[in-house]
Scaffold this motif. Structure first.
Motif, mmCIF file in Angstrom:
data_model
loop_
_atom_site.group_PDB
_atom_site.id
_atom_site.type_symbol
_atom_site.label_atom_id
_atom_site.label_comp_id
_atom_site.label_asym_id
_atom_site.label_seq_id
_atom_site.Cartn_x
_atom_site.Cartn_y
_atom_site.Cartn_z
ATOM 1 N N GLU B 193 -42.471 57.424 57.597
ATOM 2 C CA GLU B 193 -42.588 58.622 59.181
ATOM 3 C C GLU B 193 -43.629 60.293 58.590
ATOM 4 N N PRO B 194 -44.028 60.881 58.891
ATOM 5 C CA PRO B 194 -45.184 61.171 58.438
ATOM 6 C C PRO B 194 -44.936 62.936 57.886
ATOM 7 N N THR B 195 -43.719 62.774 56.590
ATOM 8 C CA THR B 195 -43.232 63.782 56.209
ATOM 9 C C THR B 195 -43.833 63.410 54.513
ATOM 10 N N VAL B 196 -43.487 64.884 53.750
ATOM 11 C CA VAL B 196 -43.874 63.963 52.059
ATOM 12 C C VAL B 196 -42.383 63.343 52.143
ATOM 13 N N PHE B 197 -41.361 63.233 52.640
ATOM 14 C CA PHE B 197 -39.688 62.944 51.712
ATOM 15 C C PHE B 197 -40.462 61.148 52.011
ATOM 16 N N GLY B 198 -40.779 60.835 53.935
ATOM 17 C CA GLY B 198 -41.366 59.606 53.726
ATOM 18 C C GLY B 198 -42.510 58.979 52.836
ATOM 19 N N VAL B 199 -42.979 60.650 52.629
ATOM 20 C CA VAL B 199 -44.379 59.292 51.556
ATOM 21 C C VAL B 199 -43.471 58.809 49.925
ATOM 22 N N HIS B 200 -42.494 59.740 50.375
ATOM 23 C CA HIS B 200 -41.723 59.289 48.603
ATOM 24 C C HIS B 200 -40.985 57.318 49.251
ATOM 25 N N ASN B 201 -40.712 57.758 50.620
ATOM 26 C CA ASN B 201 -40.053 56.589 50.585
ATOM 27 C C ASN B 201 -40.282 55.229 50.585
ATOM 28 N N LEU B 202 -42.490 55.435 51.350
ATOM 29 C CA LEU B 202 -43.204 54.772 51.933
ATOM 30 C C LEU B 202 -43.681 54.189 50.649
ATOM 31 N N ASN B 203 -43.479 55.021 49.537
ATOM 32 C CA ASN B 203 -43.855 54.455 48.281
ATOM 33 C C ASN B 203 -43.749 53.558 47.083
ATOM 34 N N MET B 204 -42.523 53.731 47.019
ATOM 35 C CA MET B 204 -41.117 51.980 47.262
ATOM 36 C C MET B 204 -41.808 50.941 47.629
ATOM 37 N N VAL B 205 -41.711 51.478 48.505
ATOM 38 C CA VAL B 205 -41.935 49.754 49.267
ATOM 39 C C VAL B 205 -43.056 49.208 49.588
ATOM 40 N N TYR B 206 -44.007 50.318 49.247
ATOM 41 C CA TYR B 206 -45.361 50.024 48.909
ATOM 42 C C TYR B 206 -45.006 49.383 47.824
ATOM 43 N N LYS B 207 -44.964 50.124 46.739
ATOM 44 C CA LYS B 207 -45.440 49.603 45.811
ATOM 45 C C LYS B 207 -44.587 47.994 44.842
ATOM 46 N N LEU B 208 -42.929 47.596 46.640
ATOM 47 C CA LEU B 208 -42.471 46.553 45.935
ATOM 48 C C LEU B 208 -43.495 45.100 46.776
ATOM 49 N N VAL B 209 -44.567 45.298 48.063
ATOM 50 C CA VAL B 209 -45.031 44.864 48.695
ATOM 51 C C VAL B 209 -46.265 44.485 47.890
ATOM 52 N N SER B 210 -46.827 45.459 46.874
ATOM 53 C CA SER B 210 -47.793 44.870 46.478
ATOM 54 C C SER B 210 -47.351 44.242 45.271
ATOM 55 N N LEU B 211 -46.061 44.531 44.494
ATOM 56 C CA LEU B 211 -45.281 43.192 43.349
ATOM 57 C C LEU B 211 -45.540 41.597 43.826
ATOM 58 N N PHE B 212 -44.983 41.699 45.602
ATOM 59 C CA PHE B 212 -45.251 40.342 46.117
ATOM 60 C C PHE B 212 -46.541 39.979 46.395
ATOM 61 N N LYS B 213 -47.141 41.351 46.435
ATOM 62 C CA LYS B 213 -48.454 40.813 46.358
ATOM 63 C C LYS B 213 -49.155 39.950 48.171
ATOM 64 N N LYS B 214 -47.854 40.770 48.726
ATOM 65 C CA LYS B 214 -48.033 40.537 50.284
ATOM 66 C C LYS B 214 -48.906 41.486 51.169
ATOM 67 N N PRO B 215 -49.844 40.651 52.070
ATOM 68 C CA PRO B 215 -50.563 41.796 52.442
ATOM 69 C C PRO B 215 -49.957 43.050 53.834
ATOM 70 N N CYS B 216 -50.400 43.990 53.508
ATOM 71 C CA CYS B 216 -49.494 45.309 55.077
ATOM 72 C C CYS B 216 -50.408 46.523 55.222
ATOM 73 N N GLY B 217 -49.723 47.023 56.763
ATOM 74 C CA GLY B 217 -50.338 47.643 57.300
ATOM 75 C C GLY B 217 -49.431 48.864 57.311
ATOM 76 N N VAL B 218 -49.079 50.549 57.358
ATOM 77 C CA VAL B 218 -48.275 51.293 57.957
ATOM 78 C C VAL B 218 -48.050 51.435 59.208
ATOM 79 N N ILE B 219 -47.064 51.457 60.139
ATOM 80 C CA ILE B 219 -46.443 52.571 61.468
ATOM 81 C C ILE B 219 -46.527 53.715 60.758
#
Lengths: 121, 293
Positions: B193-219
């Motif tokens: 979501e395009p909010t500050v709260f949304g960024v907090h949650n995005l950061n969590m999953v981005y860290k996870l997929v980075s850990l798994f070395k998965k390519p990703c993109g955001v909607i």
């Protein structure tokens, strides 16, 4: 009678640790010789099931009474089955709480919390 | 890789961000596809697809079962269990079912053969068809501690349809069940979501997929203004923004009634078709750049 308390430091005037399963140390006070012995809590670094393991350590030491600010469901199940009674600590040091227990001023802990699973504050 | 289906996971740091909206609509616009709902605690993709010819499979786990007569009280099983699922009380092991990981180690180890195994049902999987989409739903029984065994089973059959893309609707957050859902995927779509709260949650999953070395993109979902904290975050981390789904009353209404927007309106069909193209392009690009995956 042996009384165990989760403590933050290895000394009788230590504060009581708010976590039972993840406390760094346990103080075990023996009413017979009035001595306090300290043990490292091996469960503190467990990935999971810390409460069960900590309760096991307590049961293995033939402790009769645990004084703790709170206790998880699984730990309480182990302690209850091992016939270790659980009392709720009051604000104050380990030494103070032992005194309070001996004076009959602590109440039995009965509200066990569900697992914290790494979400404790 | 070429012979297998492309697997795409849809994740978000919290619930209600739009994982199901995105995965359901992407699966619908793909010519032929599979949709797998791994949000086993509260699966809802099937409400949209209303699959036909549904068959059901029970999911069981194995737990150690003690024969009290044979047990010598040696305690080897209790000391062995790295999950601390066994306690030793009154000279006998006592099992905490919800802590057990069904590794079977204690059963193998028991010198008296006092530990056997018993099965316990933890949930079920429903499979059906909705137009050309194969819909699989994992459902965990109420009160169970872990959805992992159900997710494992759901994904073990994910390659069955050659060539057709697989869309995996993940549970919210970044815990073990999400890790299990994404570990074999080719690409991750992070819905934010395009909010500050949304960024907090995005950061969590981005860290996870980075850990798994998965390519990703955001909607970015519920998009309503040009610059927003979510896109700022993506720029900062150099993550591609695949698409912006508008903060649109009509889309919200259709979705809230468990209807599939891309099947009902051409403009949404176009929106999700172009999103699918963007995602597939990224997947091709990634697999070409990292053929070992």
């Amino acid at each position: 009678m042996k009384i165990a308390i989760p403590v933050d430091e290895k000394n009788p005037d230590s504060s009581v640790c708010p976590s039972f399963g993840r406390t760094p140390y346990f103080a075990v006070y023996d009413t017979d010789d009035e001595k306090t012995v300290f043990f490292d809590n091996e469960a503190a670094s467990a990935q999971g099931g810390a409460g069960i393991k900590a309760a096991q350590l307590i049961a293995d030491m033939d402790v009769d009474v645990l004084l703790s600010p709170r206790c998880g469901e699984n730990a309480a199940e182990v302690l209850n089955k091992a016939e270790v009674r659980i009392y709720k600590t009051a604000a104050g040091t380990a030494r103070f709480n032992i005194g309070e227990f001996k004076a009959g001023r602590l109440t039995m802990l009965s509200d066990y919390h569900a697992g914290l699973h790494g979400h404790a504050e | 890789m070429q012979n297998n289906s492309v697997k795409i996971a849809v994740l978000s740091g919290k619930g209600g961000t739009g994982k199901t909206l995105v995965s359901v609509n992407l699966a619908s616009v793909a010519e032929k596809s599979a949709y797998i709902d791994c949000d086993v605690e509260e699966p809802n993709g099937h409400l949209f697809f209303k699959p036909q010819n549904v068959c059901e499979d029970e999911i069981t786990i194995r737990l150690p079962a003690l024969d009290n007569e044979l047990c010598s009280g040696c305690r080897k099983c209790v000391d062995f269990c790295r999950f601390n699922a066994l306690a030793f009380i009154k000279k006998r092991p006592f099992l905490f079912e919800e802590v057990c990981h069904s590794c079977g180690g204690c059963v193998l180890l028991c010198p008296e053969k006092a530990l056997g195994e018993r099965e316990k049902t933890v949930g079920y999987i429903k499979r059906g068809l909705s137009s050309k989409v194969k819909v699989s739903t994992g459902i965990m029984n109420t009160g169970e501690a872990s959805g992992i065994p159900i997710i494992k089973k759901l994904l073990s059959g994910a390659d069955s349809e050659k060539g057709a893309p697989v869309f995996i609707d993940c549970p919210p957050g970044s815990s073990c069940v999400v890790m299990e859902s994404i570990k074999d995927v080719d690409y991750c779509i992070l819905v934010a979501e395009p909010t500050v709260f949304g960024v907090h949650n995005l950061n969590m999953v981005y860290k996870l997929v980075s850990l798994f070395k998965k390519p990703c993109g955001v909607i970015v979902n519920k998009y309503f203004e040009e610059d927003n904290p979510a896109e700022e975050y993506c720029r900062e981390k150099n993550i591609q923004v695949l698409c912006r789904l508008p903060f649109d009353n009509e889309l919200g209404l259709i979705n809230s009634q468990a209807r599939i927007a891309a099947r009902e309106k051409d403009k949404y069909k176009e929106l999700f078709t172009s999103l699918l193209e963007a995602v597939m392009e990224e997947v091709q690009h990634e697999t070409a750049a990292n053929p070992q995956r």
